[in-house]
Design an enzyme around this catalytic site. Structure first.
Site, short mmCIF file in Angstrom:
data_model
loop_
_atom_site.label_atom_id
_atom_site.label_comp_id
_atom_site.label_asym_id
_atom_site.label_seq_id
_atom_site.Cartn_x
_atom_site.Cartn_y
_atom_site.Cartn_z
N ASN A 1 -78.94 -89.39 23.33
CA ASN A 1 -79.54 -88.98 24.61
C ASN A 1 -81.07 -89.06 24.48
O ASN A 1 -81.67 -88.22 23.82
CB ASN A 1 -79.08 -87.55 24.93
CG ASN A 1 -79.73 -87.01 26.20
OD1 ASN A 1 -80.40 -87.75 26.93
ND2 ASN A 1 -79.54 -85.73 26.45
N TRP A 2 -81.63 -90.07 25.09
CA TRP A 2 -83.08 -90.28 24.95
C TRP A 2 -83.89 -89.33 25.82
O TRP A 2 -85.11 -89.29 25.73
CB TRP A 2 -83.42 -91.74 25.30
CG TRP A 2 -82.85 -92.78 24.39
CD1 TRP A 2 -82.00 -92.58 23.33
CD2 TRP A 2 -83.06 -94.20 24.44
NE1 TRP A 2 -81.68 -93.77 22.73
CE2 TRP A 2 -82.32 -94.79 23.39
CE3 TRP A 2 -83.81 -95.03 25.28
CZ2 TRP A 2 -82.31 -96.17 23.16
CZ3 TRP A 2 -83.79 -96.41 25.05
CH2 TRP A 2 -83.06 -96.96 24.00
N LYS A 3 -83.23 -88.61 26.71
CA LYS A 3 -83.92 -87.69 27.64
C LYS A 3 -85.03 -88.44 28.36
O LYS A 3 -84.88 -89.63 28.65
CB LYS A 3 -84.40 -86.45 26.88
CG LYS A 3 -83.26 -85.79 26.09
CD LYS A 3 -83.54 -84.42 25.59
CE LYS A 3 -82.32 -83.87 24.87
NZ LYS A 3 -82.50 -82.50 24.40
N HIS B 1 -75.91 -81.43 31.46
CA HIS B 1 -76.74 -81.08 30.30
C HIS B 1 -77.45 -79.75 30.58
O HIS B 1 -77.85 -79.47 31.71
CB HIS B 1 -77.76 -82.20 30.02
CG HIS B 1 -78.42 -82.05 28.69
ND1 HIS B 1 -79.44 -81.14 28.48
CD2 HIS B 1 -78.19 -82.65 27.51
CE1 HIS B 1 -79.80 -81.22 27.20
NE2 HIS B 1 -79.05 -82.11 26.59
N GLU C 1 -80.35 -78.86 30.10
CA GLU C 1 -81.68 -79.02 30.71
C GLU C 1 -81.54 -79.23 32.21
O GLU C 1 -82.39 -78.77 32.99
CB GLU C 1 -82.41 -80.19 30.03
CG GLU C 1 -82.87 -79.80 28.62
CD GLU C 1 -82.97 -80.95 27.64
OE1 GLU C 1 -82.96 -82.11 28.06
OE2 GLU C 1 -83.04 -80.66 26.42
N GLU D 1 -73.17 -77.91 23.09
CA GLU D 1 -74.58 -77.88 22.71
C GLU D 1 -75.13 -76.47 22.94
O GLU D 1 -75.49 -76.13 24.07
CB GLU D 1 -75.39 -78.87 23.57
CG GLU D 1 -74.96 -80.31 23.43
CD GLU D 1 -76.10 -81.26 23.82
OE1 GLU D 1 -76.46 -82.10 22.98
OE2 GLU D 1 -76.63 -81.16 24.94
N GLY E 1 -83.35 -79.09 20.35
CA GLY E 1 -84.77 -79.38 20.15
C GLY E 1 -85.52 -78.32 19.35
O GLY E 1 -86.74 -78.30 19.32
N SER F 1 -80.04 -80.40 17.55
CA SER F 1 -80.75 -80.64 16.30
C SER F 1 -79.88 -81.33 15.24
O SER F 1 -80.05 -81.10 14.04
CB SER F 1 -81.36 -79.34 15.74
OG SER F 1 -82.28 -78.80 16.67
N GLY G 1 -80.28 -85.84 20.35
CA GLY G 1 -81.51 -85.98 21.13
C GLY G 1 -82.60 -86.61 20.28
O GLY G 1 -82.69 -87.82 20.13
N GLY G 2 -83.44 -85.76 19.72
CA GLY G 2 -84.63 -86.23 18.99
C GLY G 2 -84.35 -87.32 17.97
O GLY G 2 -85.06 -88.33 17.90
P1 13P Z 1 -81.79 -82.46 19.97
O1 13P Z 1 -80.94 -83.32 19.08
O2 13P Z 1 -83.20 -82.98 20.14
O3 13P Z 1 -81.74 -81.02 19.60
O4 13P Z 1 -81.15 -82.57 21.45
C1 13P Z 1 -79.81 -82.32 21.60
C2 13P Z 1 -79.45 -82.64 22.99
O5 13P Z 1 -79.81 -81.94 23.91
C3 13P Z 1 -78.67 -83.86 23.23
O6 13P Z 1 -78.21 -83.92 24.52
#
Ligand code: 13P
Length: 258
Positions: free
Chosen positions: A9-11, A98, A100, A170, A176, A216, A237-238
């Site tokens: 997930n590149w956000k 998600h 977010e 999650e 993050g 994470s 994510g990251g």
């Molecule tokens: P991180 O891996 O950056 O914690 O993000 C997880 C995430 O929200 C994937 O959708």
């Protein structure tokens, strides 16, 4: 373990030009053994066409998904994107709900359910995100909260439609932050999610459903999550923005799938 899903997930990262470089770099590292895993990239919607073009040119088995979608096929919904639009640019997957989007953009359980129904009706794969806040974790109500999210998201689905659905657990406090759930916490929640799915659509569909961990996830911690009996991959994510990390995570999923 079922066929794992490793989802990046590149956000809200990567311009269209940058997305070409990142997807091409990942595609260049593709190995034959990756066919044991569903590898899916979720770039921002404006990058979807570019990323699909890169992967299609390489005849890659890596798939492309969107981070969000509207449930209506078209209409006066300024700023939104529809399922027919996603299909037209080669998307076969979509993330729904998600944390977010829930916390910053007011996405409700009902919105999540509408999106899941629209996606499964259209034969697209949905990754439904669920997860509790730190306050809920500390209060001891996390499992109830997450299972209620699952019930709301899957309301009205039958077993056939549920075959298009995966669930990503999650924990909000792990996203993050560099802090992860322990593998025990993640396994306990994944198992509770699977029982909830069984109550909704039957044991067979629940056993077939893939449940991912997200929050994470990195090469240094992924192995223990991927070894959990009820965890079938990761939503990353990251680390999905770093070619070496993402490639290593996929390789770990390949190893766990053997
Ligand atoms: P991180 O891996 O950056 O914690 O993000 C997880 C995430 O929200 C994937 O959708």
């Amino acid at each position: 373990m079922k066929r794992p899903i490793m989802a990046g997930n590149w956000k809200m990262n990567m311009t269209p030009a940058e997305s070409v470089v990142l997807s091409q770099s990942i595609s260049n590292r593709y190995k034959g053994s990756w066919d044991k895993v569903d590898v899916v990239l979720f770039p921002p919607s404006i990058d979807l066409r570019s990323v699909f073009t890169v992967l299609d040119f390489d005849k890659s088995l890596i798939e492309v998904g969107a981070q969000n979608v509207h449930w209506e096929p078209s209409g006066a919904y300024t700023g939104e994107i529809s399922i027919p639009m996603l299909k037209d640019v080669g998307c076969t997957w979509c993330i729904v709900g998600h944390s977010e989007r829930r916390s910053m953009f007011g996405e409700s359980d009902m919105d999540v359910n509408r999106k899941v129904i629209a996606l499964t009706d259209a034969g697209m794969n949905a990754i439904v995100c669920v997860g509790e806040s730190l306050a809920l974790r500390e209060s001891g109500d996390a499992t109830q909260f997450v299972c209620d999210q699952v019930k709301a998201a899957l309301a009205g689905l039958d077993a056939q439609e549920a075959a298009f659905v995966s669930i990503a657990y999650e924990p909000v406090w792990a996203i993050g932050t560099g802090q992860t759930a322990t593998p025990e916490q993640a396994q306990q929640m994944a198992s509770a999610i699977r029982s909830t799915v069984a109550d909704l659509v039957g044991q067979e569909a629940a056993d077939a459903m893939r449940i991912l961990y997200g929050g994470s996830m990195k090469p240094a911690n992924a192995e223990l999550f991927l070894a959990c009996p009820d965890i079938d991959g990761g939503l990353i994510g990251g680390a999905a923005l770093k070619v070496a990390d993402f490639v290593e995570l996929v390789n770990q999923a390949v190893a766990s799938a053997r």
